[in-house]
Scaffold this motif. Structure first.
Motif, PDB file in Angstrom:
ATOM      1  N   ALA A  98      -4.103  -0.160 -13.188  1.00 36.66           N
ATOM      2  CA  ALA A  98      -3.422  -1.117 -12.317  1.00 36.66           C
ATOM      3  C   ALA A  98      -3.010  -2.363 -13.096  1.00 36.66           C
ATOM      4  CB  ALA A  98      -4.330  -1.495 -11.148  1.00 36.66           C
ATOM      5  N   ALA A  99      -3.879  -2.829 -13.980  1.00 31.51           N
ATOM      6  CA  ALA A  99      -3.577  -4.035 -14.764  1.00 31.51           C
ATOM      7  C   ALA A  99      -2.395  -3.824 -15.704  1.00 31.51           C
ATOM      8  CB  ALA A  99      -4.811  -4.461 -15.553  1.00 31.51           C
ATOM      9  N   ALA A 100      -2.162  -2.573 -16.076  1.00 27.95           N
ATOM     10  CA  ALA A 100      -1.044  -2.279 -16.985  1.00 27.95           C
ATOM     11  C   ALA A 100       0.294  -2.237 -16.262  1.00 27.95           C
ATOM     12  CB  ALA A 100      -1.289  -0.944 -17.679  1.00 27.95           C
ATOM     13  N   ALA A 101       0.280  -2.248 -14.924  1.00 30.26           N
ATOM     14  CA  ALA A 101       1.519  -2.205 -14.153  1.00 30.26           C
ATOM     15  C   ALA A 101       2.205  -3.568 -14.176  1.00 30.26           C
ATOM     16  CB  ALA A 101       1.231  -1.786 -12.720  1.00 30.26           C
ATOM     17  N   ALA A 102       3.495  -3.573 -13.901  1.00 31.21           N
ATOM     18  CA  ALA A 102       4.267  -4.815 -13.868  1.00 31.21           C
ATOM     19  C   ALA A 102       3.792  -5.711 -12.726  1.00 31.21           C
ATOM     20  CB  ALA A 102       5.747  -4.494 -13.706  1.00 31.21           C
ATOM     21  N   PRO A 103       3.986  -7.027 -12.858  1.00 29.84           N
ATOM     22  CA  PRO A 103       3.527  -7.949 -11.805  1.00 29.84           C
ATOM     23  C   PRO A 103       4.168  -7.696 -10.451  1.00 29.84           C
ATOM     24  CG  PRO A 103       4.048  -9.143 -13.823  1.00 29.84           C
ATOM     25  CD  PRO A 103       4.526  -7.746 -14.029  1.00 29.84           C
ATOM     26  N   ASP A 104       5.360  -7.092 -10.424  1.00 31.42           N
ATOM     27  CA  ASP A 104       6.021  -6.825  -9.148  1.00 31.42           C
ATOM     28  C   ASP A 104       5.907  -5.356  -8.749  1.00 31.42           C
ATOM     29  OD1 ASP A 104       7.648  -5.756 -11.074  1.00 31.42           O
ATOM     30  OD2 ASP A 104       9.520  -6.541 -10.245  1.00 31.42           O
ATOM     31  N   ALA A 105       4.926  -4.672  -9.301  1.00 31.89           N
ATOM     32  CA  ALA A 105       4.768  -3.239  -9.027  1.00 31.89           C
ATOM     33  C   ALA A 105       4.175  -3.004  -7.641  1.00 31.89           C
ATOM     34  CB  ALA A 105       3.873  -2.592 -10.077  1.00 31.89           C
ATOM     35  N   ILE A 106       4.465  -1.835  -7.109  1.00 33.33           N
ATOM     36  CA  ILE A 106       3.764  -1.314  -5.946  1.00 33.33           C
ATOM     37  C   ILE A 106       2.892  -0.179  -6.467  1.00 33.33           C
ATOM     38  CG2 ILE A 106       3.991  -0.137  -3.733  1.00 33.33           C
ATOM     39  CD1 ILE A 106       6.703  -1.559  -3.407  1.00 33.33           C
ATOM     40  N   VAL A 107       1.599  -0.420  -6.506  1.00 35.69           N
ATOM     41  CA  VAL A 107       0.649   0.532  -7.074  1.00 35.69           C
ATOM     42  C   VAL A 107       0.052   1.362  -5.944  1.00 35.69           C
ATOM     43  CG1 VAL A 107      -1.472   0.817  -8.399  1.00 35.69           C
ATOM     44  CG2 VAL A 107       0.133  -1.024  -8.981  1.00 35.69           C
ATOM     45  N   VAL A 108       0.264   2.654  -5.994  1.00 38.46           N
ATOM     46  CA  VAL A 108      -0.246   3.565  -4.966  1.00 38.46           C
ATOM     47  C   VAL A 108      -1.455   4.300  -5.533  1.00 38.46           C
ATOM     48  CG1 VAL A 108       0.239   5.588  -3.551  1.00 38.46           C
ATOM     49  CG2 VAL A 108       1.996   3.822  -3.854  1.00 38.46           C
ATOM     50  N   ASN A 109      -2.596   4.098  -4.919  1.00 44.35           N
ATOM     51  CA  ASN A 109      -3.835   4.753  -5.327  1.00 44.35           C
ATOM     52  C   ASN A 109      -4.048   5.971  -4.436  1.00 44.35           C
ATOM     53  OD1 ASN A 109      -5.454   2.568  -7.191  1.00 44.35           O
ATOM     54  ND2 ASN A 109      -4.174   1.572  -5.654  1.00 44.35           N
ATOM     55  N   ASP A 110      -3.879   7.149  -5.011  1.00 42.31           N
ATOM     56  CA  ASP A 110      -4.057   8.419  -4.300  1.00 42.31           C
ATOM     57  C   ASP A 110      -5.540   8.759  -4.348  1.00 42.31           C
ATOM     58  OD1 ASP A 110      -4.226  11.055  -3.501  1.00 42.31           O
ATOM     59  OD2 ASP A 110      -2.481  11.726  -4.618  1.00 42.31           O
ATOM     60  N   VAL A 111      -6.237   8.536  -3.224  1.00 43.43           N
ATOM     61  CA  VAL A 111      -7.698   8.667  -3.190  1.00 43.43           C
ATOM     62  C   VAL A 111      -8.081   9.618  -2.051  1.00 43.43           C
ATOM     63  CG1 VAL A 111      -9.901   7.446  -3.108  1.00 43.43           C
ATOM     64  CG2 VAL A 111      -7.849   6.272  -3.963  1.00 43.43           C
ATOM     65  N   PRO A 112      -8.408  10.870  -2.354  1.00 42.18           N
ATOM     66  CA  PRO A 112      -8.742  11.817  -1.283  1.00 42.18           C
ATOM     67  C   PRO A 112      -9.881  11.355  -0.378  1.00 42.18           C
ATOM     68  CG  PRO A 112      -8.393  12.975  -3.354  1.00 42.18           C
ATOM     69  CD  PRO A 112      -8.391  11.517  -3.679  1.00 42.18           C
ATOM     70  N   LEU A 113     -10.908  10.731  -0.953  1.00 46.05           N
ATOM     71  CA  LEU A 113     -12.077  10.335  -0.171  1.00 46.05           C
ATOM     72  C   LEU A 113     -12.100   8.832   0.096  1.00 46.05           C
ATOM     73  CD1 LEU A 113     -14.829  12.556  -1.838  1.00 46.05           C
ATOM     74  CD2 LEU A 113     -13.404  13.038   0.162  1.00 46.05           C
ATOM     75  N   LEU A 114     -10.947   8.247   0.250  1.00 49.58           N
ATOM     76  CA  LEU A 114     -10.845   6.800   0.494  1.00 49.58           C
ATOM     77  C   LEU A 114     -11.631   6.397   1.740  1.00 49.58           C
ATOM     78  CD1 LEU A 114      -7.635   4.649   0.275  1.00 49.58           C
ATOM     79  CD2 LEU A 114      -9.041   4.537   2.326  1.00 49.58           C
ATOM     80  N   VAL A 115     -11.466   7.139   2.820  1.00 55.18           N
ATOM     81  CA  VAL A 115     -12.148   6.795   4.071  1.00 55.18           C
ATOM     82  C   VAL A 115     -13.643   7.028   3.937  1.00 55.18           C
ATOM     83  CG1 VAL A 115     -12.369   7.391   6.512  1.00 55.18           C
ATOM     84  CG2 VAL A 115     -10.098   7.247   5.458  1.00 55.18           C
ATOM     85  N   GLU A 116     -14.025   8.164   3.369  1.00 52.84           N
ATOM     86  CA  GLU A 116     -15.444   8.487   3.223  1.00 52.84           C
ATOM     87  C   GLU A 116     -16.167   7.442   2.368  1.00 52.84           C
ATOM     88  OE1 GLU A 116     -13.258  12.402   3.782  1.00 52.84           O
ATOM     89  OE2 GLU A 116     -12.889  10.439   2.907  1.00 52.84           O
ATOM     90  N   ALA A 117     -15.483   6.907   1.372  1.00 54.83           N
ATOM     91  CA  ALA A 117     -16.098   5.928   0.475  1.00 54.83           C
ATOM     92  C   ALA A 117     -15.961   4.492   0.973  1.00 54.83           C
ATOM     93  CB  ALA A 117     -15.475   6.044  -0.919  1.00 54.83           C
ATOM     94  N   GLY A 118     -15.273   4.288   2.101  1.00 52.98           N
ATOM     95  CA  GLY A 118     -15.123   2.947   2.658  1.00 52.98           C
ATOM     96  C   GLY A 118     -14.302   2.012   1.792  1.00 52.98           C
ATOM     97  N   LEU A 119     -13.262   2.532   1.146  1.00 52.36           N
ATOM     98  CA  LEU A 119     -12.483   1.732   0.195  1.00 52.36           C
ATOM     99  C   LEU A 119     -11.301   1.002   0.825  1.00 52.36           C
ATOM    100  CD1 LEU A 119     -12.353   4.270  -2.781  1.00 52.36           C
ATOM    101  CD2 LEU A 119     -13.919   2.335  -2.456  1.00 52.36           C
ATOM    102  N   GLY A 120     -11.030   1.224   2.104  1.00 56.55           N
ATOM    103  CA  GLY A 120      -9.849   0.657   2.729  1.00 56.55           C
ATOM    104  C   GLY A 120      -9.648  -0.839   2.536  1.00 56.55           C
ATOM    105  N   PRO A 121     -10.692  -1.676   2.694  1.00 57.99           N
ATOM    106  CA  PRO A 121     -10.495  -3.129   2.575  1.00 57.99           C
ATOM    107  C   PRO A 121     -10.016  -3.597   1.202  1.00 57.99           C
ATOM    108  CG  PRO A 121     -12.532  -2.645   3.730  1.00 57.99           C
ATOM    109  CD  PRO A 121     -12.034  -1.343   3.190  1.00 57.99           C
ATOM    110  N   ALA A 122     -10.110  -2.759   0.191  1.00 57.42           N
ATOM    111  CA  ALA A 122      -9.702  -3.161  -1.160  1.00 57.42           C
ATOM    112  C   ALA A 122      -8.188  -3.141  -1.338  1.00 57.42           C
ATOM    113  CB  ALA A 122     -10.349  -2.244  -2.199  1.00 57.42           C
ATOM    114  N   TYR A 123      -7.448  -2.590  -0.380  1.00 61.23           N
ATOM    115  CA  TYR A 123      -6.002  -2.441  -0.523  1.00 61.23           C
ATOM    116  C   TYR A 123      -5.261  -3.345   0.441  1.00 61.23           C
ATOM    117  CZ  TYR A 123      -7.628   1.788  -2.853  1.00 61.23           C
ATOM    118  OH  TYR A 123      -8.290   2.655  -3.678  1.00 61.23           O
ATOM    119  N   HIS A 124      -4.024  -3.692   0.058  1.00 59.67           N
ATOM    120  CA  HIS A 124      -3.168  -4.440   0.973  1.00 59.67           C
ATOM    121  C   HIS A 124      -2.787  -3.593   2.178  1.00 59.67           C
ATOM    122  CE1 HIS A 124      -2.335  -6.785  -2.783  1.00 59.67           C
ATOM    123  NE2 HIS A 124      -2.354  -7.789  -1.926  1.00 59.67           N
ATOM    124  N   LEU A 125      -2.703  -2.282   1.976  1.00 59.40           N
ATOM    125  CA  LEU A 125      -2.247  -1.380   3.030  1.00 59.40           C
ATOM    126  C   LEU A 125      -2.859  -0.008   2.780  1.00 59.40           C
ATOM    127  CD1 LEU A 125      -0.036  -1.891   5.342  1.00 59.40           C
ATOM    128  CD2 LEU A 125       1.406  -0.378   3.981  1.00 59.40           C
TER     129      LEU A 125
END
Length: 393
Positions: free
Chosen positions: A99-126
């Protein structure tokens, strides 16, 4: 940059959504790929796994034998936690590097199969969830992966169900139709929401509807608030401030403008400036320029100062009121909310007033100012109710 979490159950078509977003210009980070990378042959991650679980988890070519490892950790909670302690920090660190290597105006999409199971939702803008009807998923798994029905059903049952995913979703993409239909939905998401959201976060711009349009009560408003509050709390960690759902969307059965009002409690307004304001802005809640206050109740006293933030997300307007703990404005917001929740008669009177004003004064400033006389009277009623019931904020 804008950080988007993408998830969906096996067979939902999440990978097709990820691929389309990448075609549109998103920087894609595939959690499964990262998880394989950090335990590839020759990595410290694989060496630590072998040390923890013995060489029997290695395949003949020296790579990780995932089936053998799975057989060990599947029924052993302690072993699973030991494995997670090895892999999760490495996955997080590598994801942060990408993520840090992306451009400052990037839209970074994290494809996370177990996002809900791991409770990671609050870490993202959307959070974007891809949902597909069970029969369609079973058909795809059989067709595309050669999976028999029993195995497919077992895999699906091992993941979060649709209700849990919907609760985590800021955007729900239904993928029961054709690939062309899915692409059209993803393109609309990209152009209508993600691109302007990224720009608003970068430019610290708040989305504020100018016209007053009342929406019938939405039973999902409390759930939407919960996601927003979790995002704010994550942005301010390790602090654990009080956060409350206030305003009309917090009162069941009350029509309202489709704007979620949130109150963030701070020890003093001095602490609402500086790093706190910056962290809120980075999380998608920029501060509104200028001085902000609430009109005192009863009228005639000093204005009740506050800080005001809003949402940069064009798809979810938010007004974030930052008020000092135990201040008059802080107490009043909670008191009126709770009184209206408890008094159906006053709730009905207020709803009638809102409808009349929305029709005659559709701009936000006039609409808000025109309600002041009613709120002056509501202050007296609510204080009387508080004294009778022993209410405390």
């Amino acid at each position: 940059m804008l950080m988007v979490g993408l998830t969906g159950g096996i067979g939902s078509g999440k990978s097709a959504v990820a691929a389309r977003l990448a075609e549109r210009g998103a920087v894609l980070i595939d959690a499964d790929r990262v998880a394989r990378e950090v335990v590839a042959p020759g990595t410290p991650g694989l060496a630590e796994i072998v040390e923890a679980f013995s060489p029997r988890v290695l395949a003949a070519d020296g790579s990780l034998d995932r089936a053998a490892l799975g057989a060990i950790v599947f029924t052993d909670e302690a072993a699973r936690r030991r494995l997670e302690a090895i892999t999760h920090p490495r996955v997080r660190a590598r994801t942060a590097e990408l993520a840090a290597a992306a451009a400052p105006d990037a839209i970074v999409v994290n494809d996370v199969p177990l996002l809900v199971e791991a409770g990671l939702g609050p870490a993202y803008h959307l959070v974007v969830v891809v949902e597909t009807a069970l029969p369609v998923r079973l058909e795809r798994l059989a067709r595309d992966r050669g999976m028999d029905r029993a195995e497919a059903e077992r895999r699906i049952a091992a993941q979060a169900d649709d209700a849990r995913r919907r609760a985590a979703a800021d955007v729900l993409l239904t993928n029961d139709g054709s690939l062309a239909e899915l692409h059209a939905a993803v393109d609309a998401l990209w152009y209508d929401r993600l691109l302007p959201y990224e720009r608003n976060v970068r430019e610290r711009r708040v989305v504020r509807p100018q016209r007053v349009e009342l929406t019938e009560p939405d039973p999902s408003w409390p759930q939407q608030y919960a996601r927003l509050a979790a995002r704010i709390r994550h942005a301010l960690a390790p602090a654990d401030p009080r956060i409350d759902h206030i305003g009309s969307t917090a009162v069941p059965g009350l029509a309202a403008r489709d704007v979620i009002d949130i109150q963030l409690t701070v020890p003093s307004l001095d602490e609402a400036d500086g790093p706190l304001a910056q962290r809120l802005a980075d999380a998608g809640f920029p501060r509104m320029p200028g001085e902000w206050w609430d009109n005192p109740r009863p009228a005639g006293g000093l204005r009740w100062a506050k800080r005001l933030h809003g949402s940069a997300d064009p798809g979810r307007p938010v007004t974030l009121h930052v008020r000092a703990a135990d201040s008059p404005g802080w107490r009043y917001a909670l008191l009126v909310r709770d009184h209206l929740r408890a008094d159906p008669g006053q709730r009905a009177v207020y709803l009638l007033l809102k409808r009349e004003l929305a029709a005659s004064a559709p701009d936000s400033v006039t609409y808000t100012t025109a309600k002041d006389p009613w709120f002056d009277e509501e202050h007296l009623r609510a204080e009387e109710w508080a004294a009778q019931t022993g209410w405390r904020p």
